[in-house]
Design a protein around this motif. Structure first.
Motif, PDB file in Angstrom:
ATOM      1  N   LEU A 119      33.692  47.036  45.699  1.00 61.69           N
ATOM      2  CA  LEU A 119      34.861  46.191  45.943  1.00 61.69           C
ATOM      3  C   LEU A 119      34.446  44.738  46.162  1.00 61.69           C
ATOM      4  CD1 LEU A 119      37.962  46.135  46.433  1.00 61.69           C
ATOM      5  CD2 LEU A 119      37.446  46.362  48.861  1.00 61.69           C
ATOM      6  N   LEU A 123      35.808  41.681  43.787  1.00 61.10           N
ATOM      7  CA  LEU A 123      36.636  40.613  44.364  1.00 61.10           C
ATOM      8  C   LEU A 123      35.948  39.254  44.258  1.00 61.10           C
ATOM      9  CD1 LEU A 123      38.184  42.274  47.566  1.00 61.10           C
ATOM     10  CD2 LEU A 123      39.051  42.207  45.226  1.00 61.10           C
ATOM     11  N   LEU A 142      40.233  42.445  39.048  1.00 64.23           N
ATOM     12  CA  LEU A 142      40.999  43.041  40.144  1.00 64.23           C
ATOM     13  C   LEU A 142      41.534  44.414  39.753  1.00 64.23           C
ATOM     14  CD1 LEU A 142      42.984  39.952  41.501  1.00 64.23           C
ATOM     15  CD2 LEU A 142      41.015  41.077  42.540  1.00 64.23           C
ATOM     16  N   ALA A 145      38.779  46.748  40.181  1.00 71.29           N
ATOM     17  CA  ALA A 145      38.573  47.006  41.611  1.00 71.29           C
ATOM     18  C   ALA A 145      39.536  48.079  42.107  1.00 71.29           C
ATOM     19  CB  ALA A 145      38.752  45.714  42.405  1.00 71.29           C
ATOM     20  N   ARG A 146      40.792  48.022  41.663  1.00 73.42           N
ATOM     21  CA  ARG A 146      41.764  49.045  42.068  1.00 73.42           C
ATOM     22  C   ARG A 146      41.358  50.424  41.551  1.00 73.42           C
ATOM     23  NH1 ARG A 146      45.296  44.824  40.641  1.00 73.42           N
ATOM     24  NH2 ARG A 146      46.392  43.930  42.435  1.00 73.42           N
ATOM     25  N   THR A 156      42.482  44.514  47.745  1.00 78.96           N
ATOM     26  CA  THR A 156      42.625  44.031  46.371  1.00 78.96           C
ATOM     27  C   THR A 156      43.948  43.288  46.194  1.00 78.96           C
ATOM     28  OG1 THR A 156      41.340  45.936  45.619  1.00 78.96           O
ATOM     29  CG2 THR A 156      42.549  44.699  43.956  1.00 78.96           C
ATOM     30  N   GLN A 160      44.699  39.451  45.133  1.00 76.05           N
ATOM     31  CA  GLN A 160      45.610  39.129  44.035  1.00 76.05           C
ATOM     32  C   GLN A 160      46.646  38.087  44.471  1.00 76.05           C
ATOM     33  OE1 GLN A 160      46.093  40.987  40.550  1.00 76.05           O
ATOM     34  NE2 GLN A 160      46.609  38.811  40.582  1.00 76.05           N
TER      35      GLN A 160
END
Length: 418
Positions: A119, A123, A142, A145-146, A156, A160
């Protein structure tokens, strides 16, 4: 000892019995596959199968104890990949710290799938992409990352929203933060960012609704909260009429304005700015009589010199009653220049010219002000006392204009030239 002896006797007996059976009838087994045939006795086949089973069992035991090297090779490969990801992560973070956004994004995104904390990689790489103006690349990172860390969706989404805010995508940012607030209503970073977003959008209604959360979670200092609260409600009150269609009936406008005032928090209904705004809007609607009654009640509950000055400008239903009310105020505040100014104006509404002159002069004596000078000069001008007006104008200029800089002045004989 006895048990071992009994076992030995059993084996000997079984062997003798089996040997006798083999002699009596060896049996016959034929195995045929395609053109190949195998012929043997039954007992030889059974012994061969038993020996094969024992040999396979012993071999498997040996292999399990020996630990197949492929497992070690796999573990070694994984450790090497982790070390490589760790090294690239460190390089990416160093590049990010140095402001080398391209290199930071490259190293961090490459190392992310095998990083210890993917993560952080995603990010930070998204932030590096944003710094390069690569909005699409940042959004893709992003999204990864999710997918990689669904359990950290809140972090996250906050990232965003932060990127959307920096891009000026305030509507999208509000949508993201509103959804986040539902999941984590007390998250300080979400509330702080939502506050900034609503300010940028000018959504004072939304800010007014957010104020309790900002106060409860101590997002802003108390002084800032009070200023924000006052600004929100003043704006909402000011917009209450502007949002109505142009053909809205007069009485409906008055009802909407009154409802907006009643919706204010109780502790704000005595705030001078809000009171003045409400009175101004009533006057704009032609409801000066209502404004006079309202302002009178406000002054009675909470004395305020500025409100007293405004009261003198209002024309209520009964000018004589207004004057009597102001006289009572004079008894309670005998040396108040604003009360005297208001008394002078209300005396003029009642046609008491001489008393009005006296009140204006007393007000000027206590606290020279432009309004008092202007009212007195205007009254005297209409009464024909031009010389006195000229004197007052000179006196007023020297008093109210005392802050003017020292500048050269023309002689009396000088003529005006371009």
């Amino acid at each position: 000892m006895k048990r071992g002896l009994l076992l030995l006797l059993f084996i000997l007996f079984a062997g003798a019995w089996l040997g006798e059976k083999m002699v009596q009838d060896p049996g016959y087994v034929l195995v045929s596959y395609n053109s190949t045939t195998i012929e043997t006795s039954l007992w030889v086949l059974l012994v061969a199968g038993l020996v094969s089973f024992i040999a396979a069992y012993i071999l498997l035991r040996l292999l399990s104890k020996a630990r197949i090297p492929t497992t070690e090779l796999r573990h070694w490969g994984e450790r090497r990949a982790l070390r490589n990801a760790h090294r690239k992560t460190l390089k990416g973070l160093q590049a990010f710290n140095d402001g080398n956004w391209w290199k930071a994004q490259r190293y961090l995104s490459q190392a992310a799938p095998r990083a210890e904390l993917p993560l952080i990689n995603y990010l930070t790489a998204a932030r590096a992409a944003q710094e390069q103006g690569d909005d699409k690349g940042a959004d893709e990172l992003l999204l990864q990352a999710r997918q990689q860390s669904p359990q950290n969706a809140t972090a996250t989404d906050i990232a965003q929203a932060q990127l959307q805010f920096e891009r000026g995508q305030f509507e999208e940012c509000r949508t993201t933060l509103t959804a986040l607030q539902t999941k984590v209503p007390k998250h300080s970073q979400v509330l702080r960012l939502l506050h900034s977003c609503l300010v940028q959008l000018g959504d004072w209604q939304g800010l007014a609704a957010l104020l309790p959360e900002l106060r409860q979670n101590k997002i802003l200092p108390q002084e800032s909260l009070l200023a924000l609260e006052l600004r929100c409600h003043r704006t909402v009150l000011g917009q209450s009429l502007a949002q109505l269609p142009a053909d809205t009936e007069h009485e409906t406008r008055v009802q909407v304005l009154n409802r907006a005032w009643q919706d204010l928090p109780t502790q704000l209904t005595s705030e001078e700015g809000l009171v003045c705004d409400y009175v101004t809007q009533l006057i704009t609607l032609g409801e000066e009589a209502r404004a006079e009654i309202f302002l009178r009640d406000q002054i009675k509950r909470n004395w305020n010199d500025n409100l007293v000055r405004i009261y003198g400008r209002l024309q209520g239903e009964n000018a004589h009653k207004q004057l009597e009310i102001a006289r009572k105020w004079q008894q309670e505040h005998p040396d108040n220049a604003d009360v005297l100014l208001t008394l002078g104006r209300l005396s003029m509404r009642n046609g008491h010219w001489g008393k009005a002159i006296g009140f204006f002069e007393q007000s000027i004596a206590l606290q020279p002000g432009a309004d008092a000078y202007a009212e007195l000069c205007r009254l005297l001008q209409h009464l024909g006392e031009h010389d006195r007006v000229a004197t007052l104008l000179q006196e007023g200029l020297s008093t109210t204009g005392s802050g003017l800089p020292s500048l050269p002045m023309p002689d009396k004989s000088a003529t005006v030239s371009a």
